[in-house]
Write an enzyme that holds these catalytic residues in place. Structure first.
Site, short mmCIF file in Angstrom:
data_model
loop_
_atom_site.label_atom_id
_atom_site.label_comp_id
_atom_site.label_asym_id
_atom_site.label_seq_id
_atom_site.Cartn_x
_atom_site.Cartn_y
_atom_site.Cartn_z
N GLU A 186 -54.61 0.18 -6.75
CA GLU A 186 -55.17 -0.42 -5.53
C GLU A 186 -55.38 -1.90 -5.79
O GLU A 186 -55.66 -2.31 -6.92
CB GLU A 186 -56.53 0.22 -5.22
N ASP A 194 -37.73 -2.12 -6.91
CA ASP A 194 -38.50 -1.58 -5.78
C ASP A 194 -38.73 -2.69 -4.76
O ASP A 194 -39.85 -2.87 -4.25
CB ASP A 194 -39.83 -0.99 -6.28
#
Ligand code: ADE
Length: 539
Positions: free
Chosen positions: A228, A352
């Site tokens: 996070e 990615d």
């Protein structure tokens, strides 16, 4: 002594066969064996190679079943040959004659006979006259001659192994030397696992004598697969806040379980050669033991990620040119084997690339972030790394060859080509929100008709089976600049990885469009970036 008895019985009887009369009227000729039969006699035979027993007596063996036998013995200086007939159904000196069917007398060593002892038996007339020492010596000779070959093989394998380790260490230390954490101040936080291999337990590899940055976490601004991200405040007095001018930072927090992802991103970020205006600025990495967390501390960009930005903003050609050009420059820098100063650097594949892994800086240029899956494209790539590198990333943005797990692992360019495909999809997203294309629809990701997180299988259907790509409507190509970008996009998402443009080429094409950018009318931007986004956090 039995041998001696035979010897006396047959002594001097040099015969070449015998005729036996069998009862029952029939006459049957049975040839008994003719063998050298000197019992024990001295010999000069050394027990190697072949020898002649030099026995002047050839005897007809007394029994039909008999075969010829020679025995060579050496006890101290006494070397002898025994030559006899013997029935192989019976043991001789406690030994079974195993080789009596042979036509030649091939000596075999027998141990535990109280002397050096070789014996052979055979079933041809006088076959025990010439004996052949099939000693372990032969195998010893073979073994001895194989030793240098074996040694050489071991030497070559070990040298190769150490060379690989050396190259890996070199690449490792080169990356580490470049670590921004080398700032010579005493607050350097890193925590590195010197020369460790990835299999060792991380807890033991960390340097625990470190000082943690005084950070106050604020709101959560992002959430990924492994971590996070929080906006955070660096309290006054820390080296990073004073020397580098950071007050607001981003903290990416990984739970202990996601160590591998944290470590990969930390290692990649620690490569000084990675530093670039279009790559997220890394400050430091920490292990927060109390919370059982790993942290990555980076620059904070209030513009958030490109996906969020495009969702909330319509851009103009100028913005598109800035965002697209800087994205291509960031990827080109990552892929490049040279720094801007022309020095050698190791190319990196991101693996990615997607709009949510790109941040929008306050000057409306992009920077790449989230290097959790990134890979150094150098010789230090281990077999494991390669083997595990077939299919990683986010299915929606995966190149056809990645979806198929058919990426050419032997060519490092393949990883760059897969990144370029993903970058093309992001460029398409950027154009889709540009007012210069005409009517601008709500933000939609590429392949927006698919569900929120499409799986590899449904992406295969769209990208491989149907050869589908996001639509480029005719209305988009009314604008010269957008037409050029669309042409590049189509080359970048080519099914054939080899046919794709390089990120450097795309960056150059953007650069060449600077004149268009200057000509552009900026009044067509419907919704401008809110004021607060231009807050500059990096002084
Ligand atoms: N989201 C993820 N990383 C971020 C960063 N560094 N700044 C702002 N938002 C982010």
């Amino acid at each position: 002594m039995e041998l001696l008895r035979f010897s006396t019985f047959w002594c001097g009887a040099i015969l070449f066969g015998s005729v036996l009369l069998h009862g029952g009227g029939g006459v049957m000729f049975t040839l008994r064996r003719l063998c050298k039969f000197c019992d024990v006699q001295a010999t000069s035979c050394t027990g190697q190679g072949s020898c002649s027993v030099k026995c002047g007596i050839t005897s007809i063996c007394p029994h039909d079943e008999d075969v010829c036998v020679s025995i060579w013995r050496k006890k101290e200086d006494n070397v002898t040959f025994d030559t006899v007939c013997h029935n192989p159904a019976q043991k001789l000196y406690g030994l079974v004659l195993e080789d009596y069917n042979n036509s030649k007398c091939e000596m075999k060593e027998r141990r535990g006979m109280g002397s050096e002892f070789f014996i052979c038996s055979c079933s041809q007339d006088e076959c025990n006259e010439h004996v052949f020492f099939n000693t372990n010596m032969d195998s010893q000779v073979i073994a001895v001659s194989l030793v240098p070959l074996l040694l050489m093989t071991v030497l070559v394998i070990t040298s190769f192994y150490f060379y690989r380790v050396y190259r890996q260490r070199q690449a490792h230390s080169k990356r580490k030397k470049g670590s921004p954490l080398d700032f010579s101040d005493a607050h350097a936080i890193i925590i590195d696992d010197e020369g460790s291999d990835s299999s060792s337990t991380h807890a033991n590899n960390l340097n625990h004598n470190t000082e943690l940055l005084p950070i106050e976490l604020d709101v959560q601004v992002g959430k990924g697969r492994f971590a996070e991200v929080y906006k955070a405040k660096l309290k006054q007095g820390s080296s990073v806040s004073e020397e580098q001018g950071f007050e607001t930072v981003a903290v990416k927090i990984f739970p202990y379980e996601e160590y591998a992802s944290w470590k990969n991103e930390k290692d990649i970020f620690s490569d000084r050669d990675l530093r670039h205006e279009n790559v997220l600025h890394f400050l430091t990495a920490e292990e927060r033991k109390v919370q059982r967390q790993y942290w990555l501390i980076t620059a904070f960009h209030p513009g958030g990620n490109l996906q969020e930005f495009l969702t909330h903003h319509i851009i103009d050609w100028h913005d598109l040119w800035l965002l697209g050009g800087s994205l291509a420059q960031g990827v080109a820098h990552l892929h490049s084997e040279h720094t801007s100063c022309g020095q050698h650097k190791v190319a990196i594949a991101h693996r990615d690339i997607k709009s949510s892994n790109i941040l929008v800086k306050s000057d409306l240029t992009c920077c790449l972030c989230d290097f959790g899956l990134a890979l150094w494209l150098d010789n230090s790539l281990s077999v494991d790394e390669l083997a595990n590198s077939g299919q990683v990333g986010t299915a929606r943005y995966m190149a056809p060859e990645v979806l198929e797990s058919r990426i050419n692992l032997e060519n490092i360019e393949s990883f760059k080509q897969a990144d370029v495909y993903s970058m093309a999809l992001v460029l398409w997203e950027v154009i889709s929100r540009c007012s210069a294309i005409g009517e601008v629809k709500e933000y939609e990701p590429p392949f927006g008709n698919l569900r929120e997180h499409p799986c590899v299988e449904s992406m295969k259907d769209s990208v491989l089976r149907d050869r589908g790509r996001p639509e480029i409507p005719n209305s988009w190509i009314n604008h010269t600049g957008i037409q050029t970008v669309c042409a590049s996009i189509e080359e970048c998402w080519d099914h054939d990885p080899e046919a794709r443009l390089t990120a450097q080429c795309v960056a150059e094409r953007f650069h060449e469009m600077e004149y268009l950018e200057k000509l552009s009318d900026r009044s067509d931007s419907e919704e401008k970036i809110p004021e607060e986004i231009s807050v500059v956090d990096e002084k």
